[in-house]
Write a protein that holds these residues in place. Structure first.
Motif, PDB file in Angstrom:
ATOM      1  N   TYR A 193     -11.287  20.067  63.695  1.00 32.86           N
ATOM      2  CA  TYR A 193     -10.889  21.484  63.660  1.00 32.86           C
ATOM      3  C   TYR A 193     -10.815  21.970  62.218  1.00 32.86           C
ATOM      4  O   TYR A 193     -10.093  22.916  61.900  1.00 32.86           O
ATOM      5  CB  TYR A 193      -9.519  21.666  64.336  1.00 32.86           C
ATOM      6  CG  TYR A 193      -9.426  21.055  65.705  1.00 32.86           C
ATOM      7  CD1 TYR A 193     -10.144  21.592  66.778  1.00 32.86           C
ATOM      8  CD2 TYR A 193      -8.628  19.933  65.939  1.00 32.86           C
ATOM      9  CE1 TYR A 193     -10.067  21.017  68.038  1.00 32.86           C
ATOM     10  CE2 TYR A 193      -8.537  19.358  67.198  1.00 32.86           C
ATOM     11  CZ  TYR A 193      -9.260  19.908  68.247  1.00 32.86           C
ATOM     12  OH  TYR A 193      -9.191  19.341  69.494  1.00 32.86           O
ATOM     13  N   GLY A 194     -11.549  21.316  61.338  1.00 33.02           N
ATOM     14  CA  GLY A 194     -11.429  21.578  59.903  1.00 33.02           C
ATOM     15  C   GLY A 194     -10.623  20.456  59.262  1.00 33.02           C
ATOM     16  O   GLY A 194      -9.772  19.850  59.909  1.00 33.02           O
ATOM     17  N   SER A 195     -10.897  20.194  58.002  1.00 37.73           N
ATOM     18  CA  SER A 195     -10.282  19.051  57.324  1.00 37.73           C
ATOM     19  C   SER A 195      -8.788  19.278  57.106  1.00 37.73           C
ATOM     20  O   SER A 195      -8.388  20.302  56.553  1.00 37.73           O
ATOM     21  CB  SER A 195     -10.983  18.829  55.983  1.00 37.73           C
ATOM     22  OG  SER A 195     -10.385  17.761  55.298  1.00 37.73           O
ATOM     23  N   ASN A 196      -7.947  18.321  57.551  1.00 44.90           N
ATOM     24  CA  ASN A 196      -6.508  18.476  57.316  1.00 44.90           C
ATOM     25  C   ASN A 196      -5.829  17.214  56.792  1.00 44.90           C
ATOM     26  O   ASN A 196      -4.602  17.157  56.741  1.00 44.90           O
ATOM     27  CB  ASN A 196      -5.797  18.995  58.585  1.00 44.90           C
ATOM     28  CG  ASN A 196      -5.955  18.054  59.772  1.00 44.90           C
ATOM     29  OD1 ASN A 196      -5.702  16.858  59.665  1.00 44.90           O
ATOM     30  ND2 ASN A 196      -6.373  18.595  60.908  1.00 44.90           N
ATOM     31  N   CYS A 197      -6.617  16.196  56.383  1.00 39.11           N
ATOM     32  CA  CYS A 197      -6.030  15.014  55.734  1.00 39.11           C
ATOM     33  C   CYS A 197      -6.389  15.094  54.250  1.00 39.11           C
ATOM     34  O   CYS A 197      -7.458  14.644  53.829  1.00 39.11           O
ATOM     35  CB  CYS A 197      -6.554  13.718  56.357  1.00 39.11           C
ATOM     36  SG  CYS A 197      -5.951  12.226  55.525  1.00 39.11           S
ATOM     37  N   HIS A 198      -5.500  15.705  53.488  1.00 41.17           N
ATOM     38  CA  HIS A 198      -5.839  16.024  52.095  1.00 41.17           C
ATOM     39  C   HIS A 198      -5.953  14.771  51.219  1.00 41.17           C
ATOM     40  O   HIS A 198      -6.737  14.744  50.277  1.00 41.17           O
ATOM     41  CB  HIS A 198      -4.816  17.015  51.528  1.00 41.17           C
ATOM     42  CG  HIS A 198      -4.736  18.282  52.345  1.00 41.17           C
ATOM     43  ND1 HIS A 198      -5.849  19.070  52.589  1.00 41.17           N
ATOM     44  CD2 HIS A 198      -3.702  18.854  53.020  1.00 41.17           C
ATOM     45  CE1 HIS A 198      -5.499  20.087  53.367  1.00 41.17           C
ATOM     46  NE2 HIS A 198      -4.211  19.983  53.638  1.00 41.17           N
ATOM     47  N   GLN A 199      -5.189  13.720  51.575  1.00 42.02           N
ATOM     48  CA  GLN A 199      -5.307  12.472  50.807  1.00 42.02           C
ATOM     49  C   GLN A 199      -6.712  11.891  50.938  1.00 42.02           C
ATOM     50  O   GLN A 199      -7.262  11.340  49.984  1.00 42.02           O
ATOM     51  CB  GLN A 199      -4.281  11.437  51.287  1.00 42.02           C
ATOM     52  CG  GLN A 199      -2.839  11.827  51.010  1.00 42.02           C
ATOM     53  CD  GLN A 199      -2.186  12.509  52.203  1.00 42.02           C
ATOM     54  OE1 GLN A 199      -2.843  13.206  52.977  1.00 42.02           O
ATOM     55  NE2 GLN A 199      -0.886  12.311  52.351  1.00 42.02           N
ATOM     56  N   ALA A 200      -7.318  12.003  52.123  1.00 39.38           N
ATOM     57  CA  ALA A 200      -8.676  11.487  52.326  1.00 39.38           C
ATOM     58  C   ALA A 200      -9.688  12.305  51.522  1.00 39.38           C
ATOM     59  O   ALA A 200     -10.654  11.761  50.990  1.00 39.38           O
ATOM     60  CB  ALA A 200      -9.035  11.499  53.813  1.00 39.38           C
ATOM     61  N   GLU A 201      -9.461  13.618  51.436  1.00 37.40           N
ATOM     62  CA  GLU A 201     -10.367  14.458  50.635  1.00 37.40           C
ATOM     63  C   GLU A 201     -10.349  14.017  49.166  1.00 37.40           C
ATOM     64  O   GLU A 201     -11.382  14.003  48.514  1.00 37.40           O
ATOM     65  CB  GLU A 201      -9.942  15.930  50.727  1.00 37.40           C
ATOM     66  CG  GLU A 201     -10.230  16.563  52.080  1.00 37.40           C
ATOM     67  CD  GLU A 201      -9.610  17.950  52.186  1.00 37.40           C
ATOM     68  OE1 GLU A 201      -9.518  18.651  51.153  1.00 37.40           O
ATOM     69  OE2 GLU A 201      -9.198  18.324  53.301  1.00 37.40           O
ATOM     70  N   ARG A 202      -9.156  13.638  48.701  1.00 37.76           N
ATOM     71  CA  ARG A 202      -9.035  13.230  47.292  1.00 37.76           C
ATOM     72  C   ARG A 202      -9.553  11.817  47.045  1.00 37.76           C
ATOM     73  O   ARG A 202     -10.267  11.573  46.087  1.00 37.76           O
ATOM     74  CB  ARG A 202      -7.564  13.309  46.844  1.00 37.76           C
ATOM     75  CG  ARG A 202      -7.051  14.723  46.624  1.00 37.76           C
ATOM     76  CD  ARG A 202      -5.756  14.714  45.818  1.00 37.76           C
ATOM     77  NE  ARG A 202      -4.722  13.902  46.430  1.00 37.76           N
ATOM     78  CZ  ARG A 202      -3.869  14.353  47.360  1.00 37.76           C
ATOM     79  NH1 ARG A 202      -3.942  15.608  47.764  1.00 37.76           N
ATOM     80  NH2 ARG A 202      -2.944  13.568  47.870  1.00 37.76           N
ATOM     81  N   GLU A 203      -9.187  10.887  47.935  1.00 36.76           N
ATOM     82  CA  GLU A 203      -9.428   9.459  47.655  1.00 36.76           C
ATOM     83  C   GLU A 203     -10.392   8.784  48.623  1.00 36.76           C
ATOM     84  O   GLU A 203     -10.753   7.624  48.414  1.00 36.76           O
ATOM     85  CB  GLU A 203      -8.096   8.701  47.690  1.00 36.76           C
ATOM     86  CG  GLU A 203      -7.064   9.234  46.701  1.00 36.76           C
ATOM     87  CD  GLU A 203      -5.679   8.669  46.966  1.00 36.76           C
ATOM     88  OE1 GLU A 203      -5.211   7.897  46.126  1.00 36.76           O
ATOM     89  OE2 GLU A 203      -5.071   8.992  47.998  1.00 36.76           O
ATOM     90  N   GLY A 204     -10.777   9.489  49.680  1.00 37.23           N
ATOM     91  CA  GLY A 204     -11.643   8.881  50.686  1.00 37.23           C
ATOM     92  C   GLY A 204     -10.836   8.272  51.833  1.00 37.23           C
ATOM     93  O   GLY A 204      -9.609   8.197  51.782  1.00 37.23           O
ATOM     94  N   ILE A 205     -11.555   7.850  52.872  1.00 37.78           N
ATOM     95  CA  ILE A 205     -10.924   7.234  54.042  1.00 37.78           C
ATOM     96  C   ILE A 205     -10.781   5.740  53.773  1.00 37.78           C
ATOM     97  O   ILE A 205     -11.739   5.079  53.379  1.00 37.78           O
ATOM     98  CB  ILE A 205     -11.787   7.466  55.306  1.00 37.78           C
ATOM     99  CG1 ILE A 205     -11.882   8.968  55.622  1.00 37.78           C
ATOM    100  CG2 ILE A 205     -11.234   6.693  56.500  1.00 37.78           C
ATOM    101  CD1 ILE A 205     -12.982   9.325  56.609  1.00 37.78           C
ATOM    102  N   PHE A 206      -9.584   5.204  54.039  1.00 36.88           N
ATOM    103  CA  PHE A 206      -9.327   3.776  53.826  1.00 36.88           C
ATOM    104  C   PHE A 206      -9.525   2.979  55.114  1.00 36.88           C
ATOM    105  O   PHE A 206     -10.075   1.887  55.105  1.00 36.88           O
ATOM    106  CB  PHE A 206      -7.904   3.558  53.309  1.00 36.88           C
ATOM    107  CG  PHE A 206      -7.615   4.222  51.985  1.00 36.88           C
ATOM    108  CD1 PHE A 206      -8.650   4.670  51.162  1.00 36.88           C
ATOM    109  CD2 PHE A 206      -6.302   4.388  51.549  1.00 36.88           C
ATOM    110  CE1 PHE A 206      -8.373   5.274  49.931  1.00 36.88           C
ATOM    111  CE2 PHE A 206      -6.020   4.980  50.319  1.00 36.88           C
ATOM    112  CZ  PHE A 206      -7.055   5.433  49.510  1.00 36.88           C
TER     113      PHE A 206
END
Length: 405
Positions: free
Chosen positions: A313-326
């Motif tokens: 529904y649109g990007s809402n995990c801001h930590q992932a936007e900054r650092e990527g998906i872990f």
């Protein structure tokens, strides 16, 4: 006369020493009683399906002593990380791909605890023996086992066998700490990194999970739940780090009795009270438990449990936007349909990668090409978050190899 006096002095010293010792023991017993007030109650539930555990050919099953202390993370066997998964039905391939991702990126030795229906054990053994790579892991296969009372109800709760996870602290009594993951998890960085959160627990925390949602407007629990849940939007239990020694020792506040209950005492009463009100099975029960015991939960950020809800529904995990998906969590079956091709692309890249092949040319570059084809979807528009951490993880592997570690 002198000998008699010496004898009296010796006896007096022994008496004093014994008195001091007894006093010390009584003080210790009292402090333990205050820390965990015992209540009358039976022993832990017996378990059904007591087939023996099968140790993997990569090494025998090692026994761990439970931690003696509640205020620090156990350092016995600190060289080994324990990872548990429960696989029933059609989950063999998915589980194998998850384990493969853990093996590719992790640094320390891994001990896998795999709970599966008896009919899957032979296939699992073949798959795991095929994954043997640089001696990086041992494994043990276990039968599915539930409390004898209500066994059928536990088995059909939410997904086949998923509620097995609630009984891991009671079944794996010789394991101090454990990372439980659903079968649809993929590691994009070493297991070592999430394992290190154990050291960050304060003295009250017993487990770590990520929030169910970042955006309350699309949250499930805050809009639909008919039971208590943790925090603003609940927690997702697909990635759950546990200090099981602390879980076994804790007395939990609850809404069924004024007495605090131990883990083995609370599970069946919780199911009986809430079974008509829960949708997501054991995850809902964990939400209820941590609603009443919020101080016991360590919450880690969304990129450690990244799901389609974080981008559809649109990007809402801001930590992932900054650092990527872990850690990627492909719930809703997205690895196996065409609804979220970005998730499926990561799954297939790891599934088809062969150990020993060059990670850049055989995994990263083909994956980036596939992800570029998904930009017509919301998740595909931000496809770089899917490879941002992966690039770092691969670089670290090559750095370690060049240093001969």
């Amino acid at each position: 006369g002198r000998m008699r006096r010496v004898g009296r002095v010796v006896l007096l010293c022994l008496g004093c020493g014994l008195g001091s010792l007894l006093y010390a023991f009584s003080q210790l017993a009292r402090s333990l009683e205050q820390e965990a007030p015992r209540r009358p109650g039976g022993p832990p539930f017996p378990v059904r399906g007591g087939g023996r555990a099968v140790a993997g050919s990569a090494g025998r099953r090692d026994r761990l002593l439970p931690s003696e202390r509640y205020d620090s993370v156990n350092t016995l066997d600190s060289a080994k990380m324990h990872l548990a998964v429960v696989a029933c039905g059609e989950r063999l391939e998915e589980t194998a791909t998850m384990l493969k991702s853990a093996i590719i990126f992790s640094i320390k030795h891994l001990q896998f605890h795999i709970f599966a229906e008896d009919s899957l054990h032979r296939e699992f053994q073949a798959v795991l023996d095929g994954l043997a790579y640089q001696g990086k892991f041992n494994y043990t296969l276990y039968p599915i086992s539930f409390p004898t009372e209500n066994a059928a109800e536990w088995k059909k709760l939410f997904k086949p066998c998923a509620s097995q996870r609630l009984f891991l602290p009671l079944i794996l009594r010789d394991v101090d700490s454990l990372l439980y993951v659903d079968t649809d998890i993929l590691f994009l960085r070493p297991v070592d990194d999430i394992w290190s959160f154990l050291k960050k627990f304060n003295s009250s925390q017993i487990a770590a999970m990520a929030p169910e949602h970042e955006e309350p407007r699309i949250g499930w629990y805050n809009r639909f739940a008919r039971h208590p849940y943790y925090g603003k939007t609940g927690i997702n239990s697909g990635v759950m780090l546990m200090n099981m020694t602390r879980i076994r020792r804790k007395y939990f506040k609850n809404d069924m009795t004024t007495a605090r209950l131990r883990w083995e005492e609370i599970l069946t009463p919780l199911l009986k009270k809430y079974k008509l009100n829960i949708t997501w099975g054991d995850q809902d029960l964990l939400n209820i438990m941590f609603f009443h015991n919020p101080e016991s939960l360590f919450v880690f950020p969304c990129q450690w449990n990244y799901r389609p809800d974080h981008c559809i529904y649109g990007s809402n995990c801001h930590q992932a936007e900054r650092e990527g998906i872990f850690i990627l969590h492909g719930n809703r079956g997205v690895y196996h349909d065409d609804k979220q091709p970005a998730f499926r692309a990561v799954y297939e890249a790891i599934k088809y990668y062969s150990f020993g092949d060059d990670l850049v040319h055989s995994l990263l570059l083909p994956l980036e090409l596939e992800l570029q084809k998904t930009q017509h979807t919301y998740c595909g528009r931000i496809y770089k978050v899917f490879i941002k951490q992966l690039i770092e993880s691969i670089r670290d592997i090559y750095d370690r190899r060049s240093k001969g570690r």
